[in-house]
Design a protein around this motif. Structure first.
Motif, mmCIF file in Angstrom:
data_model
loop_
_atom_site.group_PDB
_atom_site.id
_atom_site.type_symbol
_atom_site.label_atom_id
_atom_site.label_comp_id
_atom_site.label_asym_id
_atom_site.label_seq_id
_atom_site.Cartn_x
_atom_site.Cartn_y
_atom_site.Cartn_z
ATOM 1 N N ALA A 150 0.860 -1.182 0.000
ATOM 2 C CA ALA A 150 0.000 0.000 0.000
ATOM 3 C C ALA A 150 0.895 1.230 0.000
ATOM 4 O O ALA A 150 1.992 1.216 0.562
ATOM 5 N N LEU A 151 0.407 2.274 -0.626
ATOM 6 C CA LEU A 151 1.128 3.540 -0.710
ATOM 7 C C LEU A 151 0.197 4.655 -0.283
ATOM 8 O O LEU A 151 -0.931 4.747 -0.764
ATOM 9 N N VAL A 152 0.679 5.508 0.610
ATOM 10 C CA VAL A 152 -0.056 6.706 0.994
ATOM 11 C C VAL A 152 0.666 7.887 0.365
ATOM 12 O O VAL A 152 1.796 8.212 0.736
ATOM 13 N N ASP A 153 0.028 8.478 -0.632
ATOM 14 C CA ASP A 153 0.602 9.609 -1.362
ATOM 15 C C ASP A 153 -0.560 10.379 -1.978
ATOM 16 O O ASP A 153 -1.365 9.817 -2.712
ATOM 17 N N SER A 154 -0.634 11.654 -1.696
ATOM 18 C CA SER A 154 -1.759 12.456 -2.179
ATOM 19 C C SER A 154 -1.582 12.930 -3.618
ATOM 20 O O SER A 154 -2.520 13.476 -4.204
ATOM 21 N N GLU A 155 -0.411 12.713 -4.207
ATOM 22 C CA GLU A 155 -0.157 13.192 -5.564
ATOM 23 C C GLU A 155 -0.265 12.041 -6.567
ATOM 24 O O GLU A 155 0.455 11.045 -6.451
ATOM 25 N N GLU A 156 -1.137 12.195 -7.555
ATOM 26 C CA GLU A 156 -1.328 11.152 -8.567
ATOM 27 C C GLU A 156 -0.042 10.840 -9.321
ATOM 28 O O GLU A 156 0.231 9.678 -9.648
ATOM 29 N N PHE A 157 0.754 11.860 -9.612
ATOM 30 C CA PHE A 157 2.000 11.637 -10.327
ATOM 31 C C PHE A 157 2.946 10.769 -9.498
ATOM 32 O O PHE A 157 3.585 9.852 -10.021
ATOM 33 N N GLY A 158 3.029 11.043 -8.191
ATOM 34 C CA GLY A 158 3.875 10.237 -7.303
ATOM 35 C C GLY A 158 3.420 8.794 -7.251
ATOM 36 O O GLY A 158 4.240 7.869 -7.238
#
Length: 182
Positions: free
Chosen positions: A16-24
């Motif tokens: 799982a990844l928590v990242d608010s940026e779609e590009f990231g």
């Protein structure tokens, strides 16, 4: 924690990844796919990640993007390591850091992450962090004010007695969730 399999060692990993940026998220998924991790769940917020983890179960590894003064990422790591309120306190957590200053690394380490990745990172670096967790995960310490991976690595992480600084407290195996027997 899954054990290495023949062929692609990460083929059935769920991360799982928590990242608010779609590009990231897109970049992470591409790099993860290049080392054989294809099952990546992405969450735009710590709240969404916790809610889904509580319902769907623990991923093999949680990656958390730390950017700027993101206090939610630190709070997420502290929540995960809180054995009284979270059901998966031994969940492996890797911090993805945009800015790896001494202060930010210290704060993230003290929040209980297992490993760090500094942006930008390569497939090799990602693979090394995943292998470190799978094959050589450090024991956990349980002290007043801190529960999480032992900060020492290698043989020193197995040391159960008092060291030159202070008593490290009980060392807990993150797989069996039992104290190491020396």
């Amino acid at each position: 924690m899954r054990i290495e399999r023949s062929g692609n060692e990460f083929a059935d990993f769920k991360v799982a990844l928590v990242d608010s940026e779609e590009f990231g998220v897109s970049i992470f998924k591409s790099i993860a796919a290049s080392i054989g991790i294809h099952n990546v769940l992405a969450y735009a917020s710590a709240k969404a990640a916790i809610g889904n983890i509580r319902i769907a179960g623990m991923p093999d590894i949680l990656f958390v993007k730390f950017s700027g003064s993101n206090k939610n990422a630190l709070q997420l790591c502290r929540l995960i390591r809180d054995r009284e309120t979270f059901s998966h306190p031994f969940m492996p957590v890797v911090a993805i850091m945009e800015e790896a200053t001494v202060a930010s690394v210290t704060a993230v380490r003290d929040a209980g992450v297992d490993e760090f990745l500094a942006c930008p990172f390569s497939p090799k670096a990602l693979g090394e962090r995943v292998r470190s967790i799978v094959h050589d995960r450090r024991g956990f310490v349980d002290l007043s004010g801190y529960f999480g991976p032992d900060r020492r690595r290698g043989a020193m992480a197995k040391w159960l007695g008092a060291d030159r600084r202070s008593d490290p407290g009980p060392l807990i195996d993150p797989v069996t969730e039992q104290p190491y027997i020396g």
